[in-house]
Design a protein around this motif. Structure first.
Motif, short mmCIF file in Angstrom:
data_model
loop_
_atom_site.label_atom_id
_atom_site.label_comp_id
_atom_site.label_asym_id
_atom_site.label_seq_id
_atom_site.Cartn_x
_atom_site.Cartn_y
_atom_site.Cartn_z
N SER A 37 16.87 -45.87 2.76
CA SER A 37 18.26 -45.43 2.82
C SER A 37 18.93 -45.54 1.45
O SER A 37 19.63 -44.62 1.00
CB SER A 37 19.02 -46.25 3.85
N ALA A 38 18.70 -46.65 0.76
CA ALA A 38 19.31 -46.86 -0.56
C ALA A 38 18.76 -45.88 -1.58
O ALA A 38 19.50 -45.35 -2.42
CB ALA A 38 19.06 -48.29 -1.02
N PHE A 39 17.45 -45.60 -1.49
CA PHE A 39 16.87 -44.64 -2.42
C PHE A 39 17.43 -43.24 -2.20
O PHE A 39 17.78 -42.54 -3.15
CB PHE A 39 15.35 -44.60 -2.32
N VAL A 40 17.50 -42.83 -0.94
CA VAL A 40 18.01 -41.49 -0.60
C VAL A 40 19.45 -41.34 -1.09
O VAL A 40 19.83 -40.30 -1.65
CB VAL A 40 17.90 -41.22 0.91
N ASP A 41 20.26 -42.36 -0.90
CA ASP A 41 21.64 -42.32 -1.38
C ASP A 41 21.69 -42.12 -2.89
O ASP A 41 22.48 -41.33 -3.41
CB ASP A 41 22.39 -43.61 -1.01
N TRP A 42 20.85 -42.88 -3.61
CA TRP A 42 20.82 -42.74 -5.07
C TRP A 42 20.34 -41.35 -5.47
O TRP A 42 20.94 -40.71 -6.35
CB TRP A 42 19.89 -43.78 -5.70
N TYR A 43 19.28 -40.87 -4.82
CA TYR A 43 18.72 -39.57 -5.17
C TYR A 43 19.78 -38.47 -5.01
O TYR A 43 19.95 -37.62 -5.89
CB TYR A 43 17.51 -39.26 -4.29
#
Length: 335
Positions: free
Chosen positions: A323-329
């Motif tokens: 979830s955190a990676f997708v938000d950053w991406y």
């Protein structure tokens, strides 16, 4: 402490520099900023640390951060036998954290010379500089790849790692042997960290998390190797950085040692893809592929030794990490 971080524009290096600076250390970062993947991502990481990209492009220039008074960056190769010793002589480092390496398993099959130049010659250059300029403590990145296709899980530091199946893995095993030798001969304390599939914001574009997210959002198919019959010990970046910070900031008296640093909760590749699909609210177009040369079937870290010595305890679940990676991406690429 005054700390040298090599590979400072890399994924782990950037996050570590940020952590060390917030802890009050003086940090000098070096990196080649090569084009193994998009250099713009590396320049943007440095920008987050207050380094102007137009200055960071210039080789051997010492760049002063405009965000952190105690951070300087120099574009430099660790295998540079003239400039690296000068750097050590000038700064008098208390500790070195060597994260610089040519990464990637598959790339090493086509470009083995690059791996020897950086991962072996470069590492030797760092060891020699530590030896000649009084650095008594070296923390360095190894890799879970040294375990090869071992079926003895979870992987323990005590088991044999004499059968690497990629040039990349062989260079990391070489680093461990070289470090041990320099400890024996010259008394340098060396701590090797075998990282297990690190992911998270600002991650590498050649890793599965990034590749899958990018392809799914663009409606392109993803390649699923070994028909999905793989498992990985996905480890979130904040857990890795907390672990490295603990190793750097706490005394350790065993002189030469190696630790696993993973999540210790392996995830099947198909389950990982399903979790990513859920976060993206999109289905992946899967192209099932055979096993790739150099890849391993599974990784799974036994982290009990690191927990016992430094209190290492990974906290971030794969679902939260995705979830955190997708938000950053989505933020970084304005999706």
């Amino acid at each position: 402490m005054k700390i040298l971080v090599t590979g400072a524009a890399g994924f782990i290096g950037y996050h570590l520099c940020e952590r060390l600076l917030k802890e009050g250390h003086q940090v000098v970062g070096i990196d080649t900023i090569n084009d193994y993947y998009d250099p713009q991502l590396k320049f943007d990481r440095l920008k987050e640390l207050g380094i102007k990209p137009e200055e960071a492009t210039i080789w051997k220039k010492q760049c002063q951060s405009n965000l952190y008074s105690e951070f300087k960056f120099i574009r430099l190769e660790i295998q540079d036998r003239n400039e690296v010793p000068k750097l050590f002589k000038l700064h008098g480092f208390d500790l070195v954290c060597n994260l610089a390496a040519q990464a990637g398993v598959r790339y090493s099959i086509e470009n083995p010379e690059t791996y020897v130049d950086t991962n072996i010659t470069g590492f030797l250059n760092i060891l020699e500089a530590c030896r000649h300029y009084g650095v008594r403590r070296l923390v360095y990145a190894s890799s879970s790849s040294v375990y090869g296709n071992s079926e003895e899980v979870p992987f323990k530091e005590s088991q044999s790692v004499d059968k690497p199946i990629s040039i990349y893995a062989a260079t990391k095993k070489s680093n461990e042997l070289m470090a041990h030798t320099y400890t024996h001969l010259f008394g340098i304390e060396t701590i090797g960290l075998r990282f297990f599939t690190v992911y998270g914001p600002w991650g590498r574009p050649d890793m599965a998390m990034f590749l899958f997210t990018d392809a799914i959002l663009k409606g392109k198919p993803i390649k699923v190797f070994n028909n999905g019959n793989l498992s990985r010990d996905f480890t979130y970046i904040s857990d890795i950085i907390a672990g490295v910070s603990s190793v750097i900031n706490n005394e350790y008296n065993k002189r030469s040692v190696i630790f696993n640093m993973g999540n210790s909760r392996p995830v099947q590749l198909m389950s990982f893809i399903a979790a990513l699909e859920e976060q993206l609210v999109m289905r992946a177009q899967k192209v099932m592929m055979p096993m790739q040369d150099g890849d391993v079937n599974q990784t799974w870290a036994d982290v009990s030794a690191l927990h016992d010595e430094f209190g290492y305890a990974p906290k971030v679940s794969v679902n939260k990490g995705i979830s955190a990676f997708v938000d950053w991406y989505k933020y970084y690429y304005k999706v």
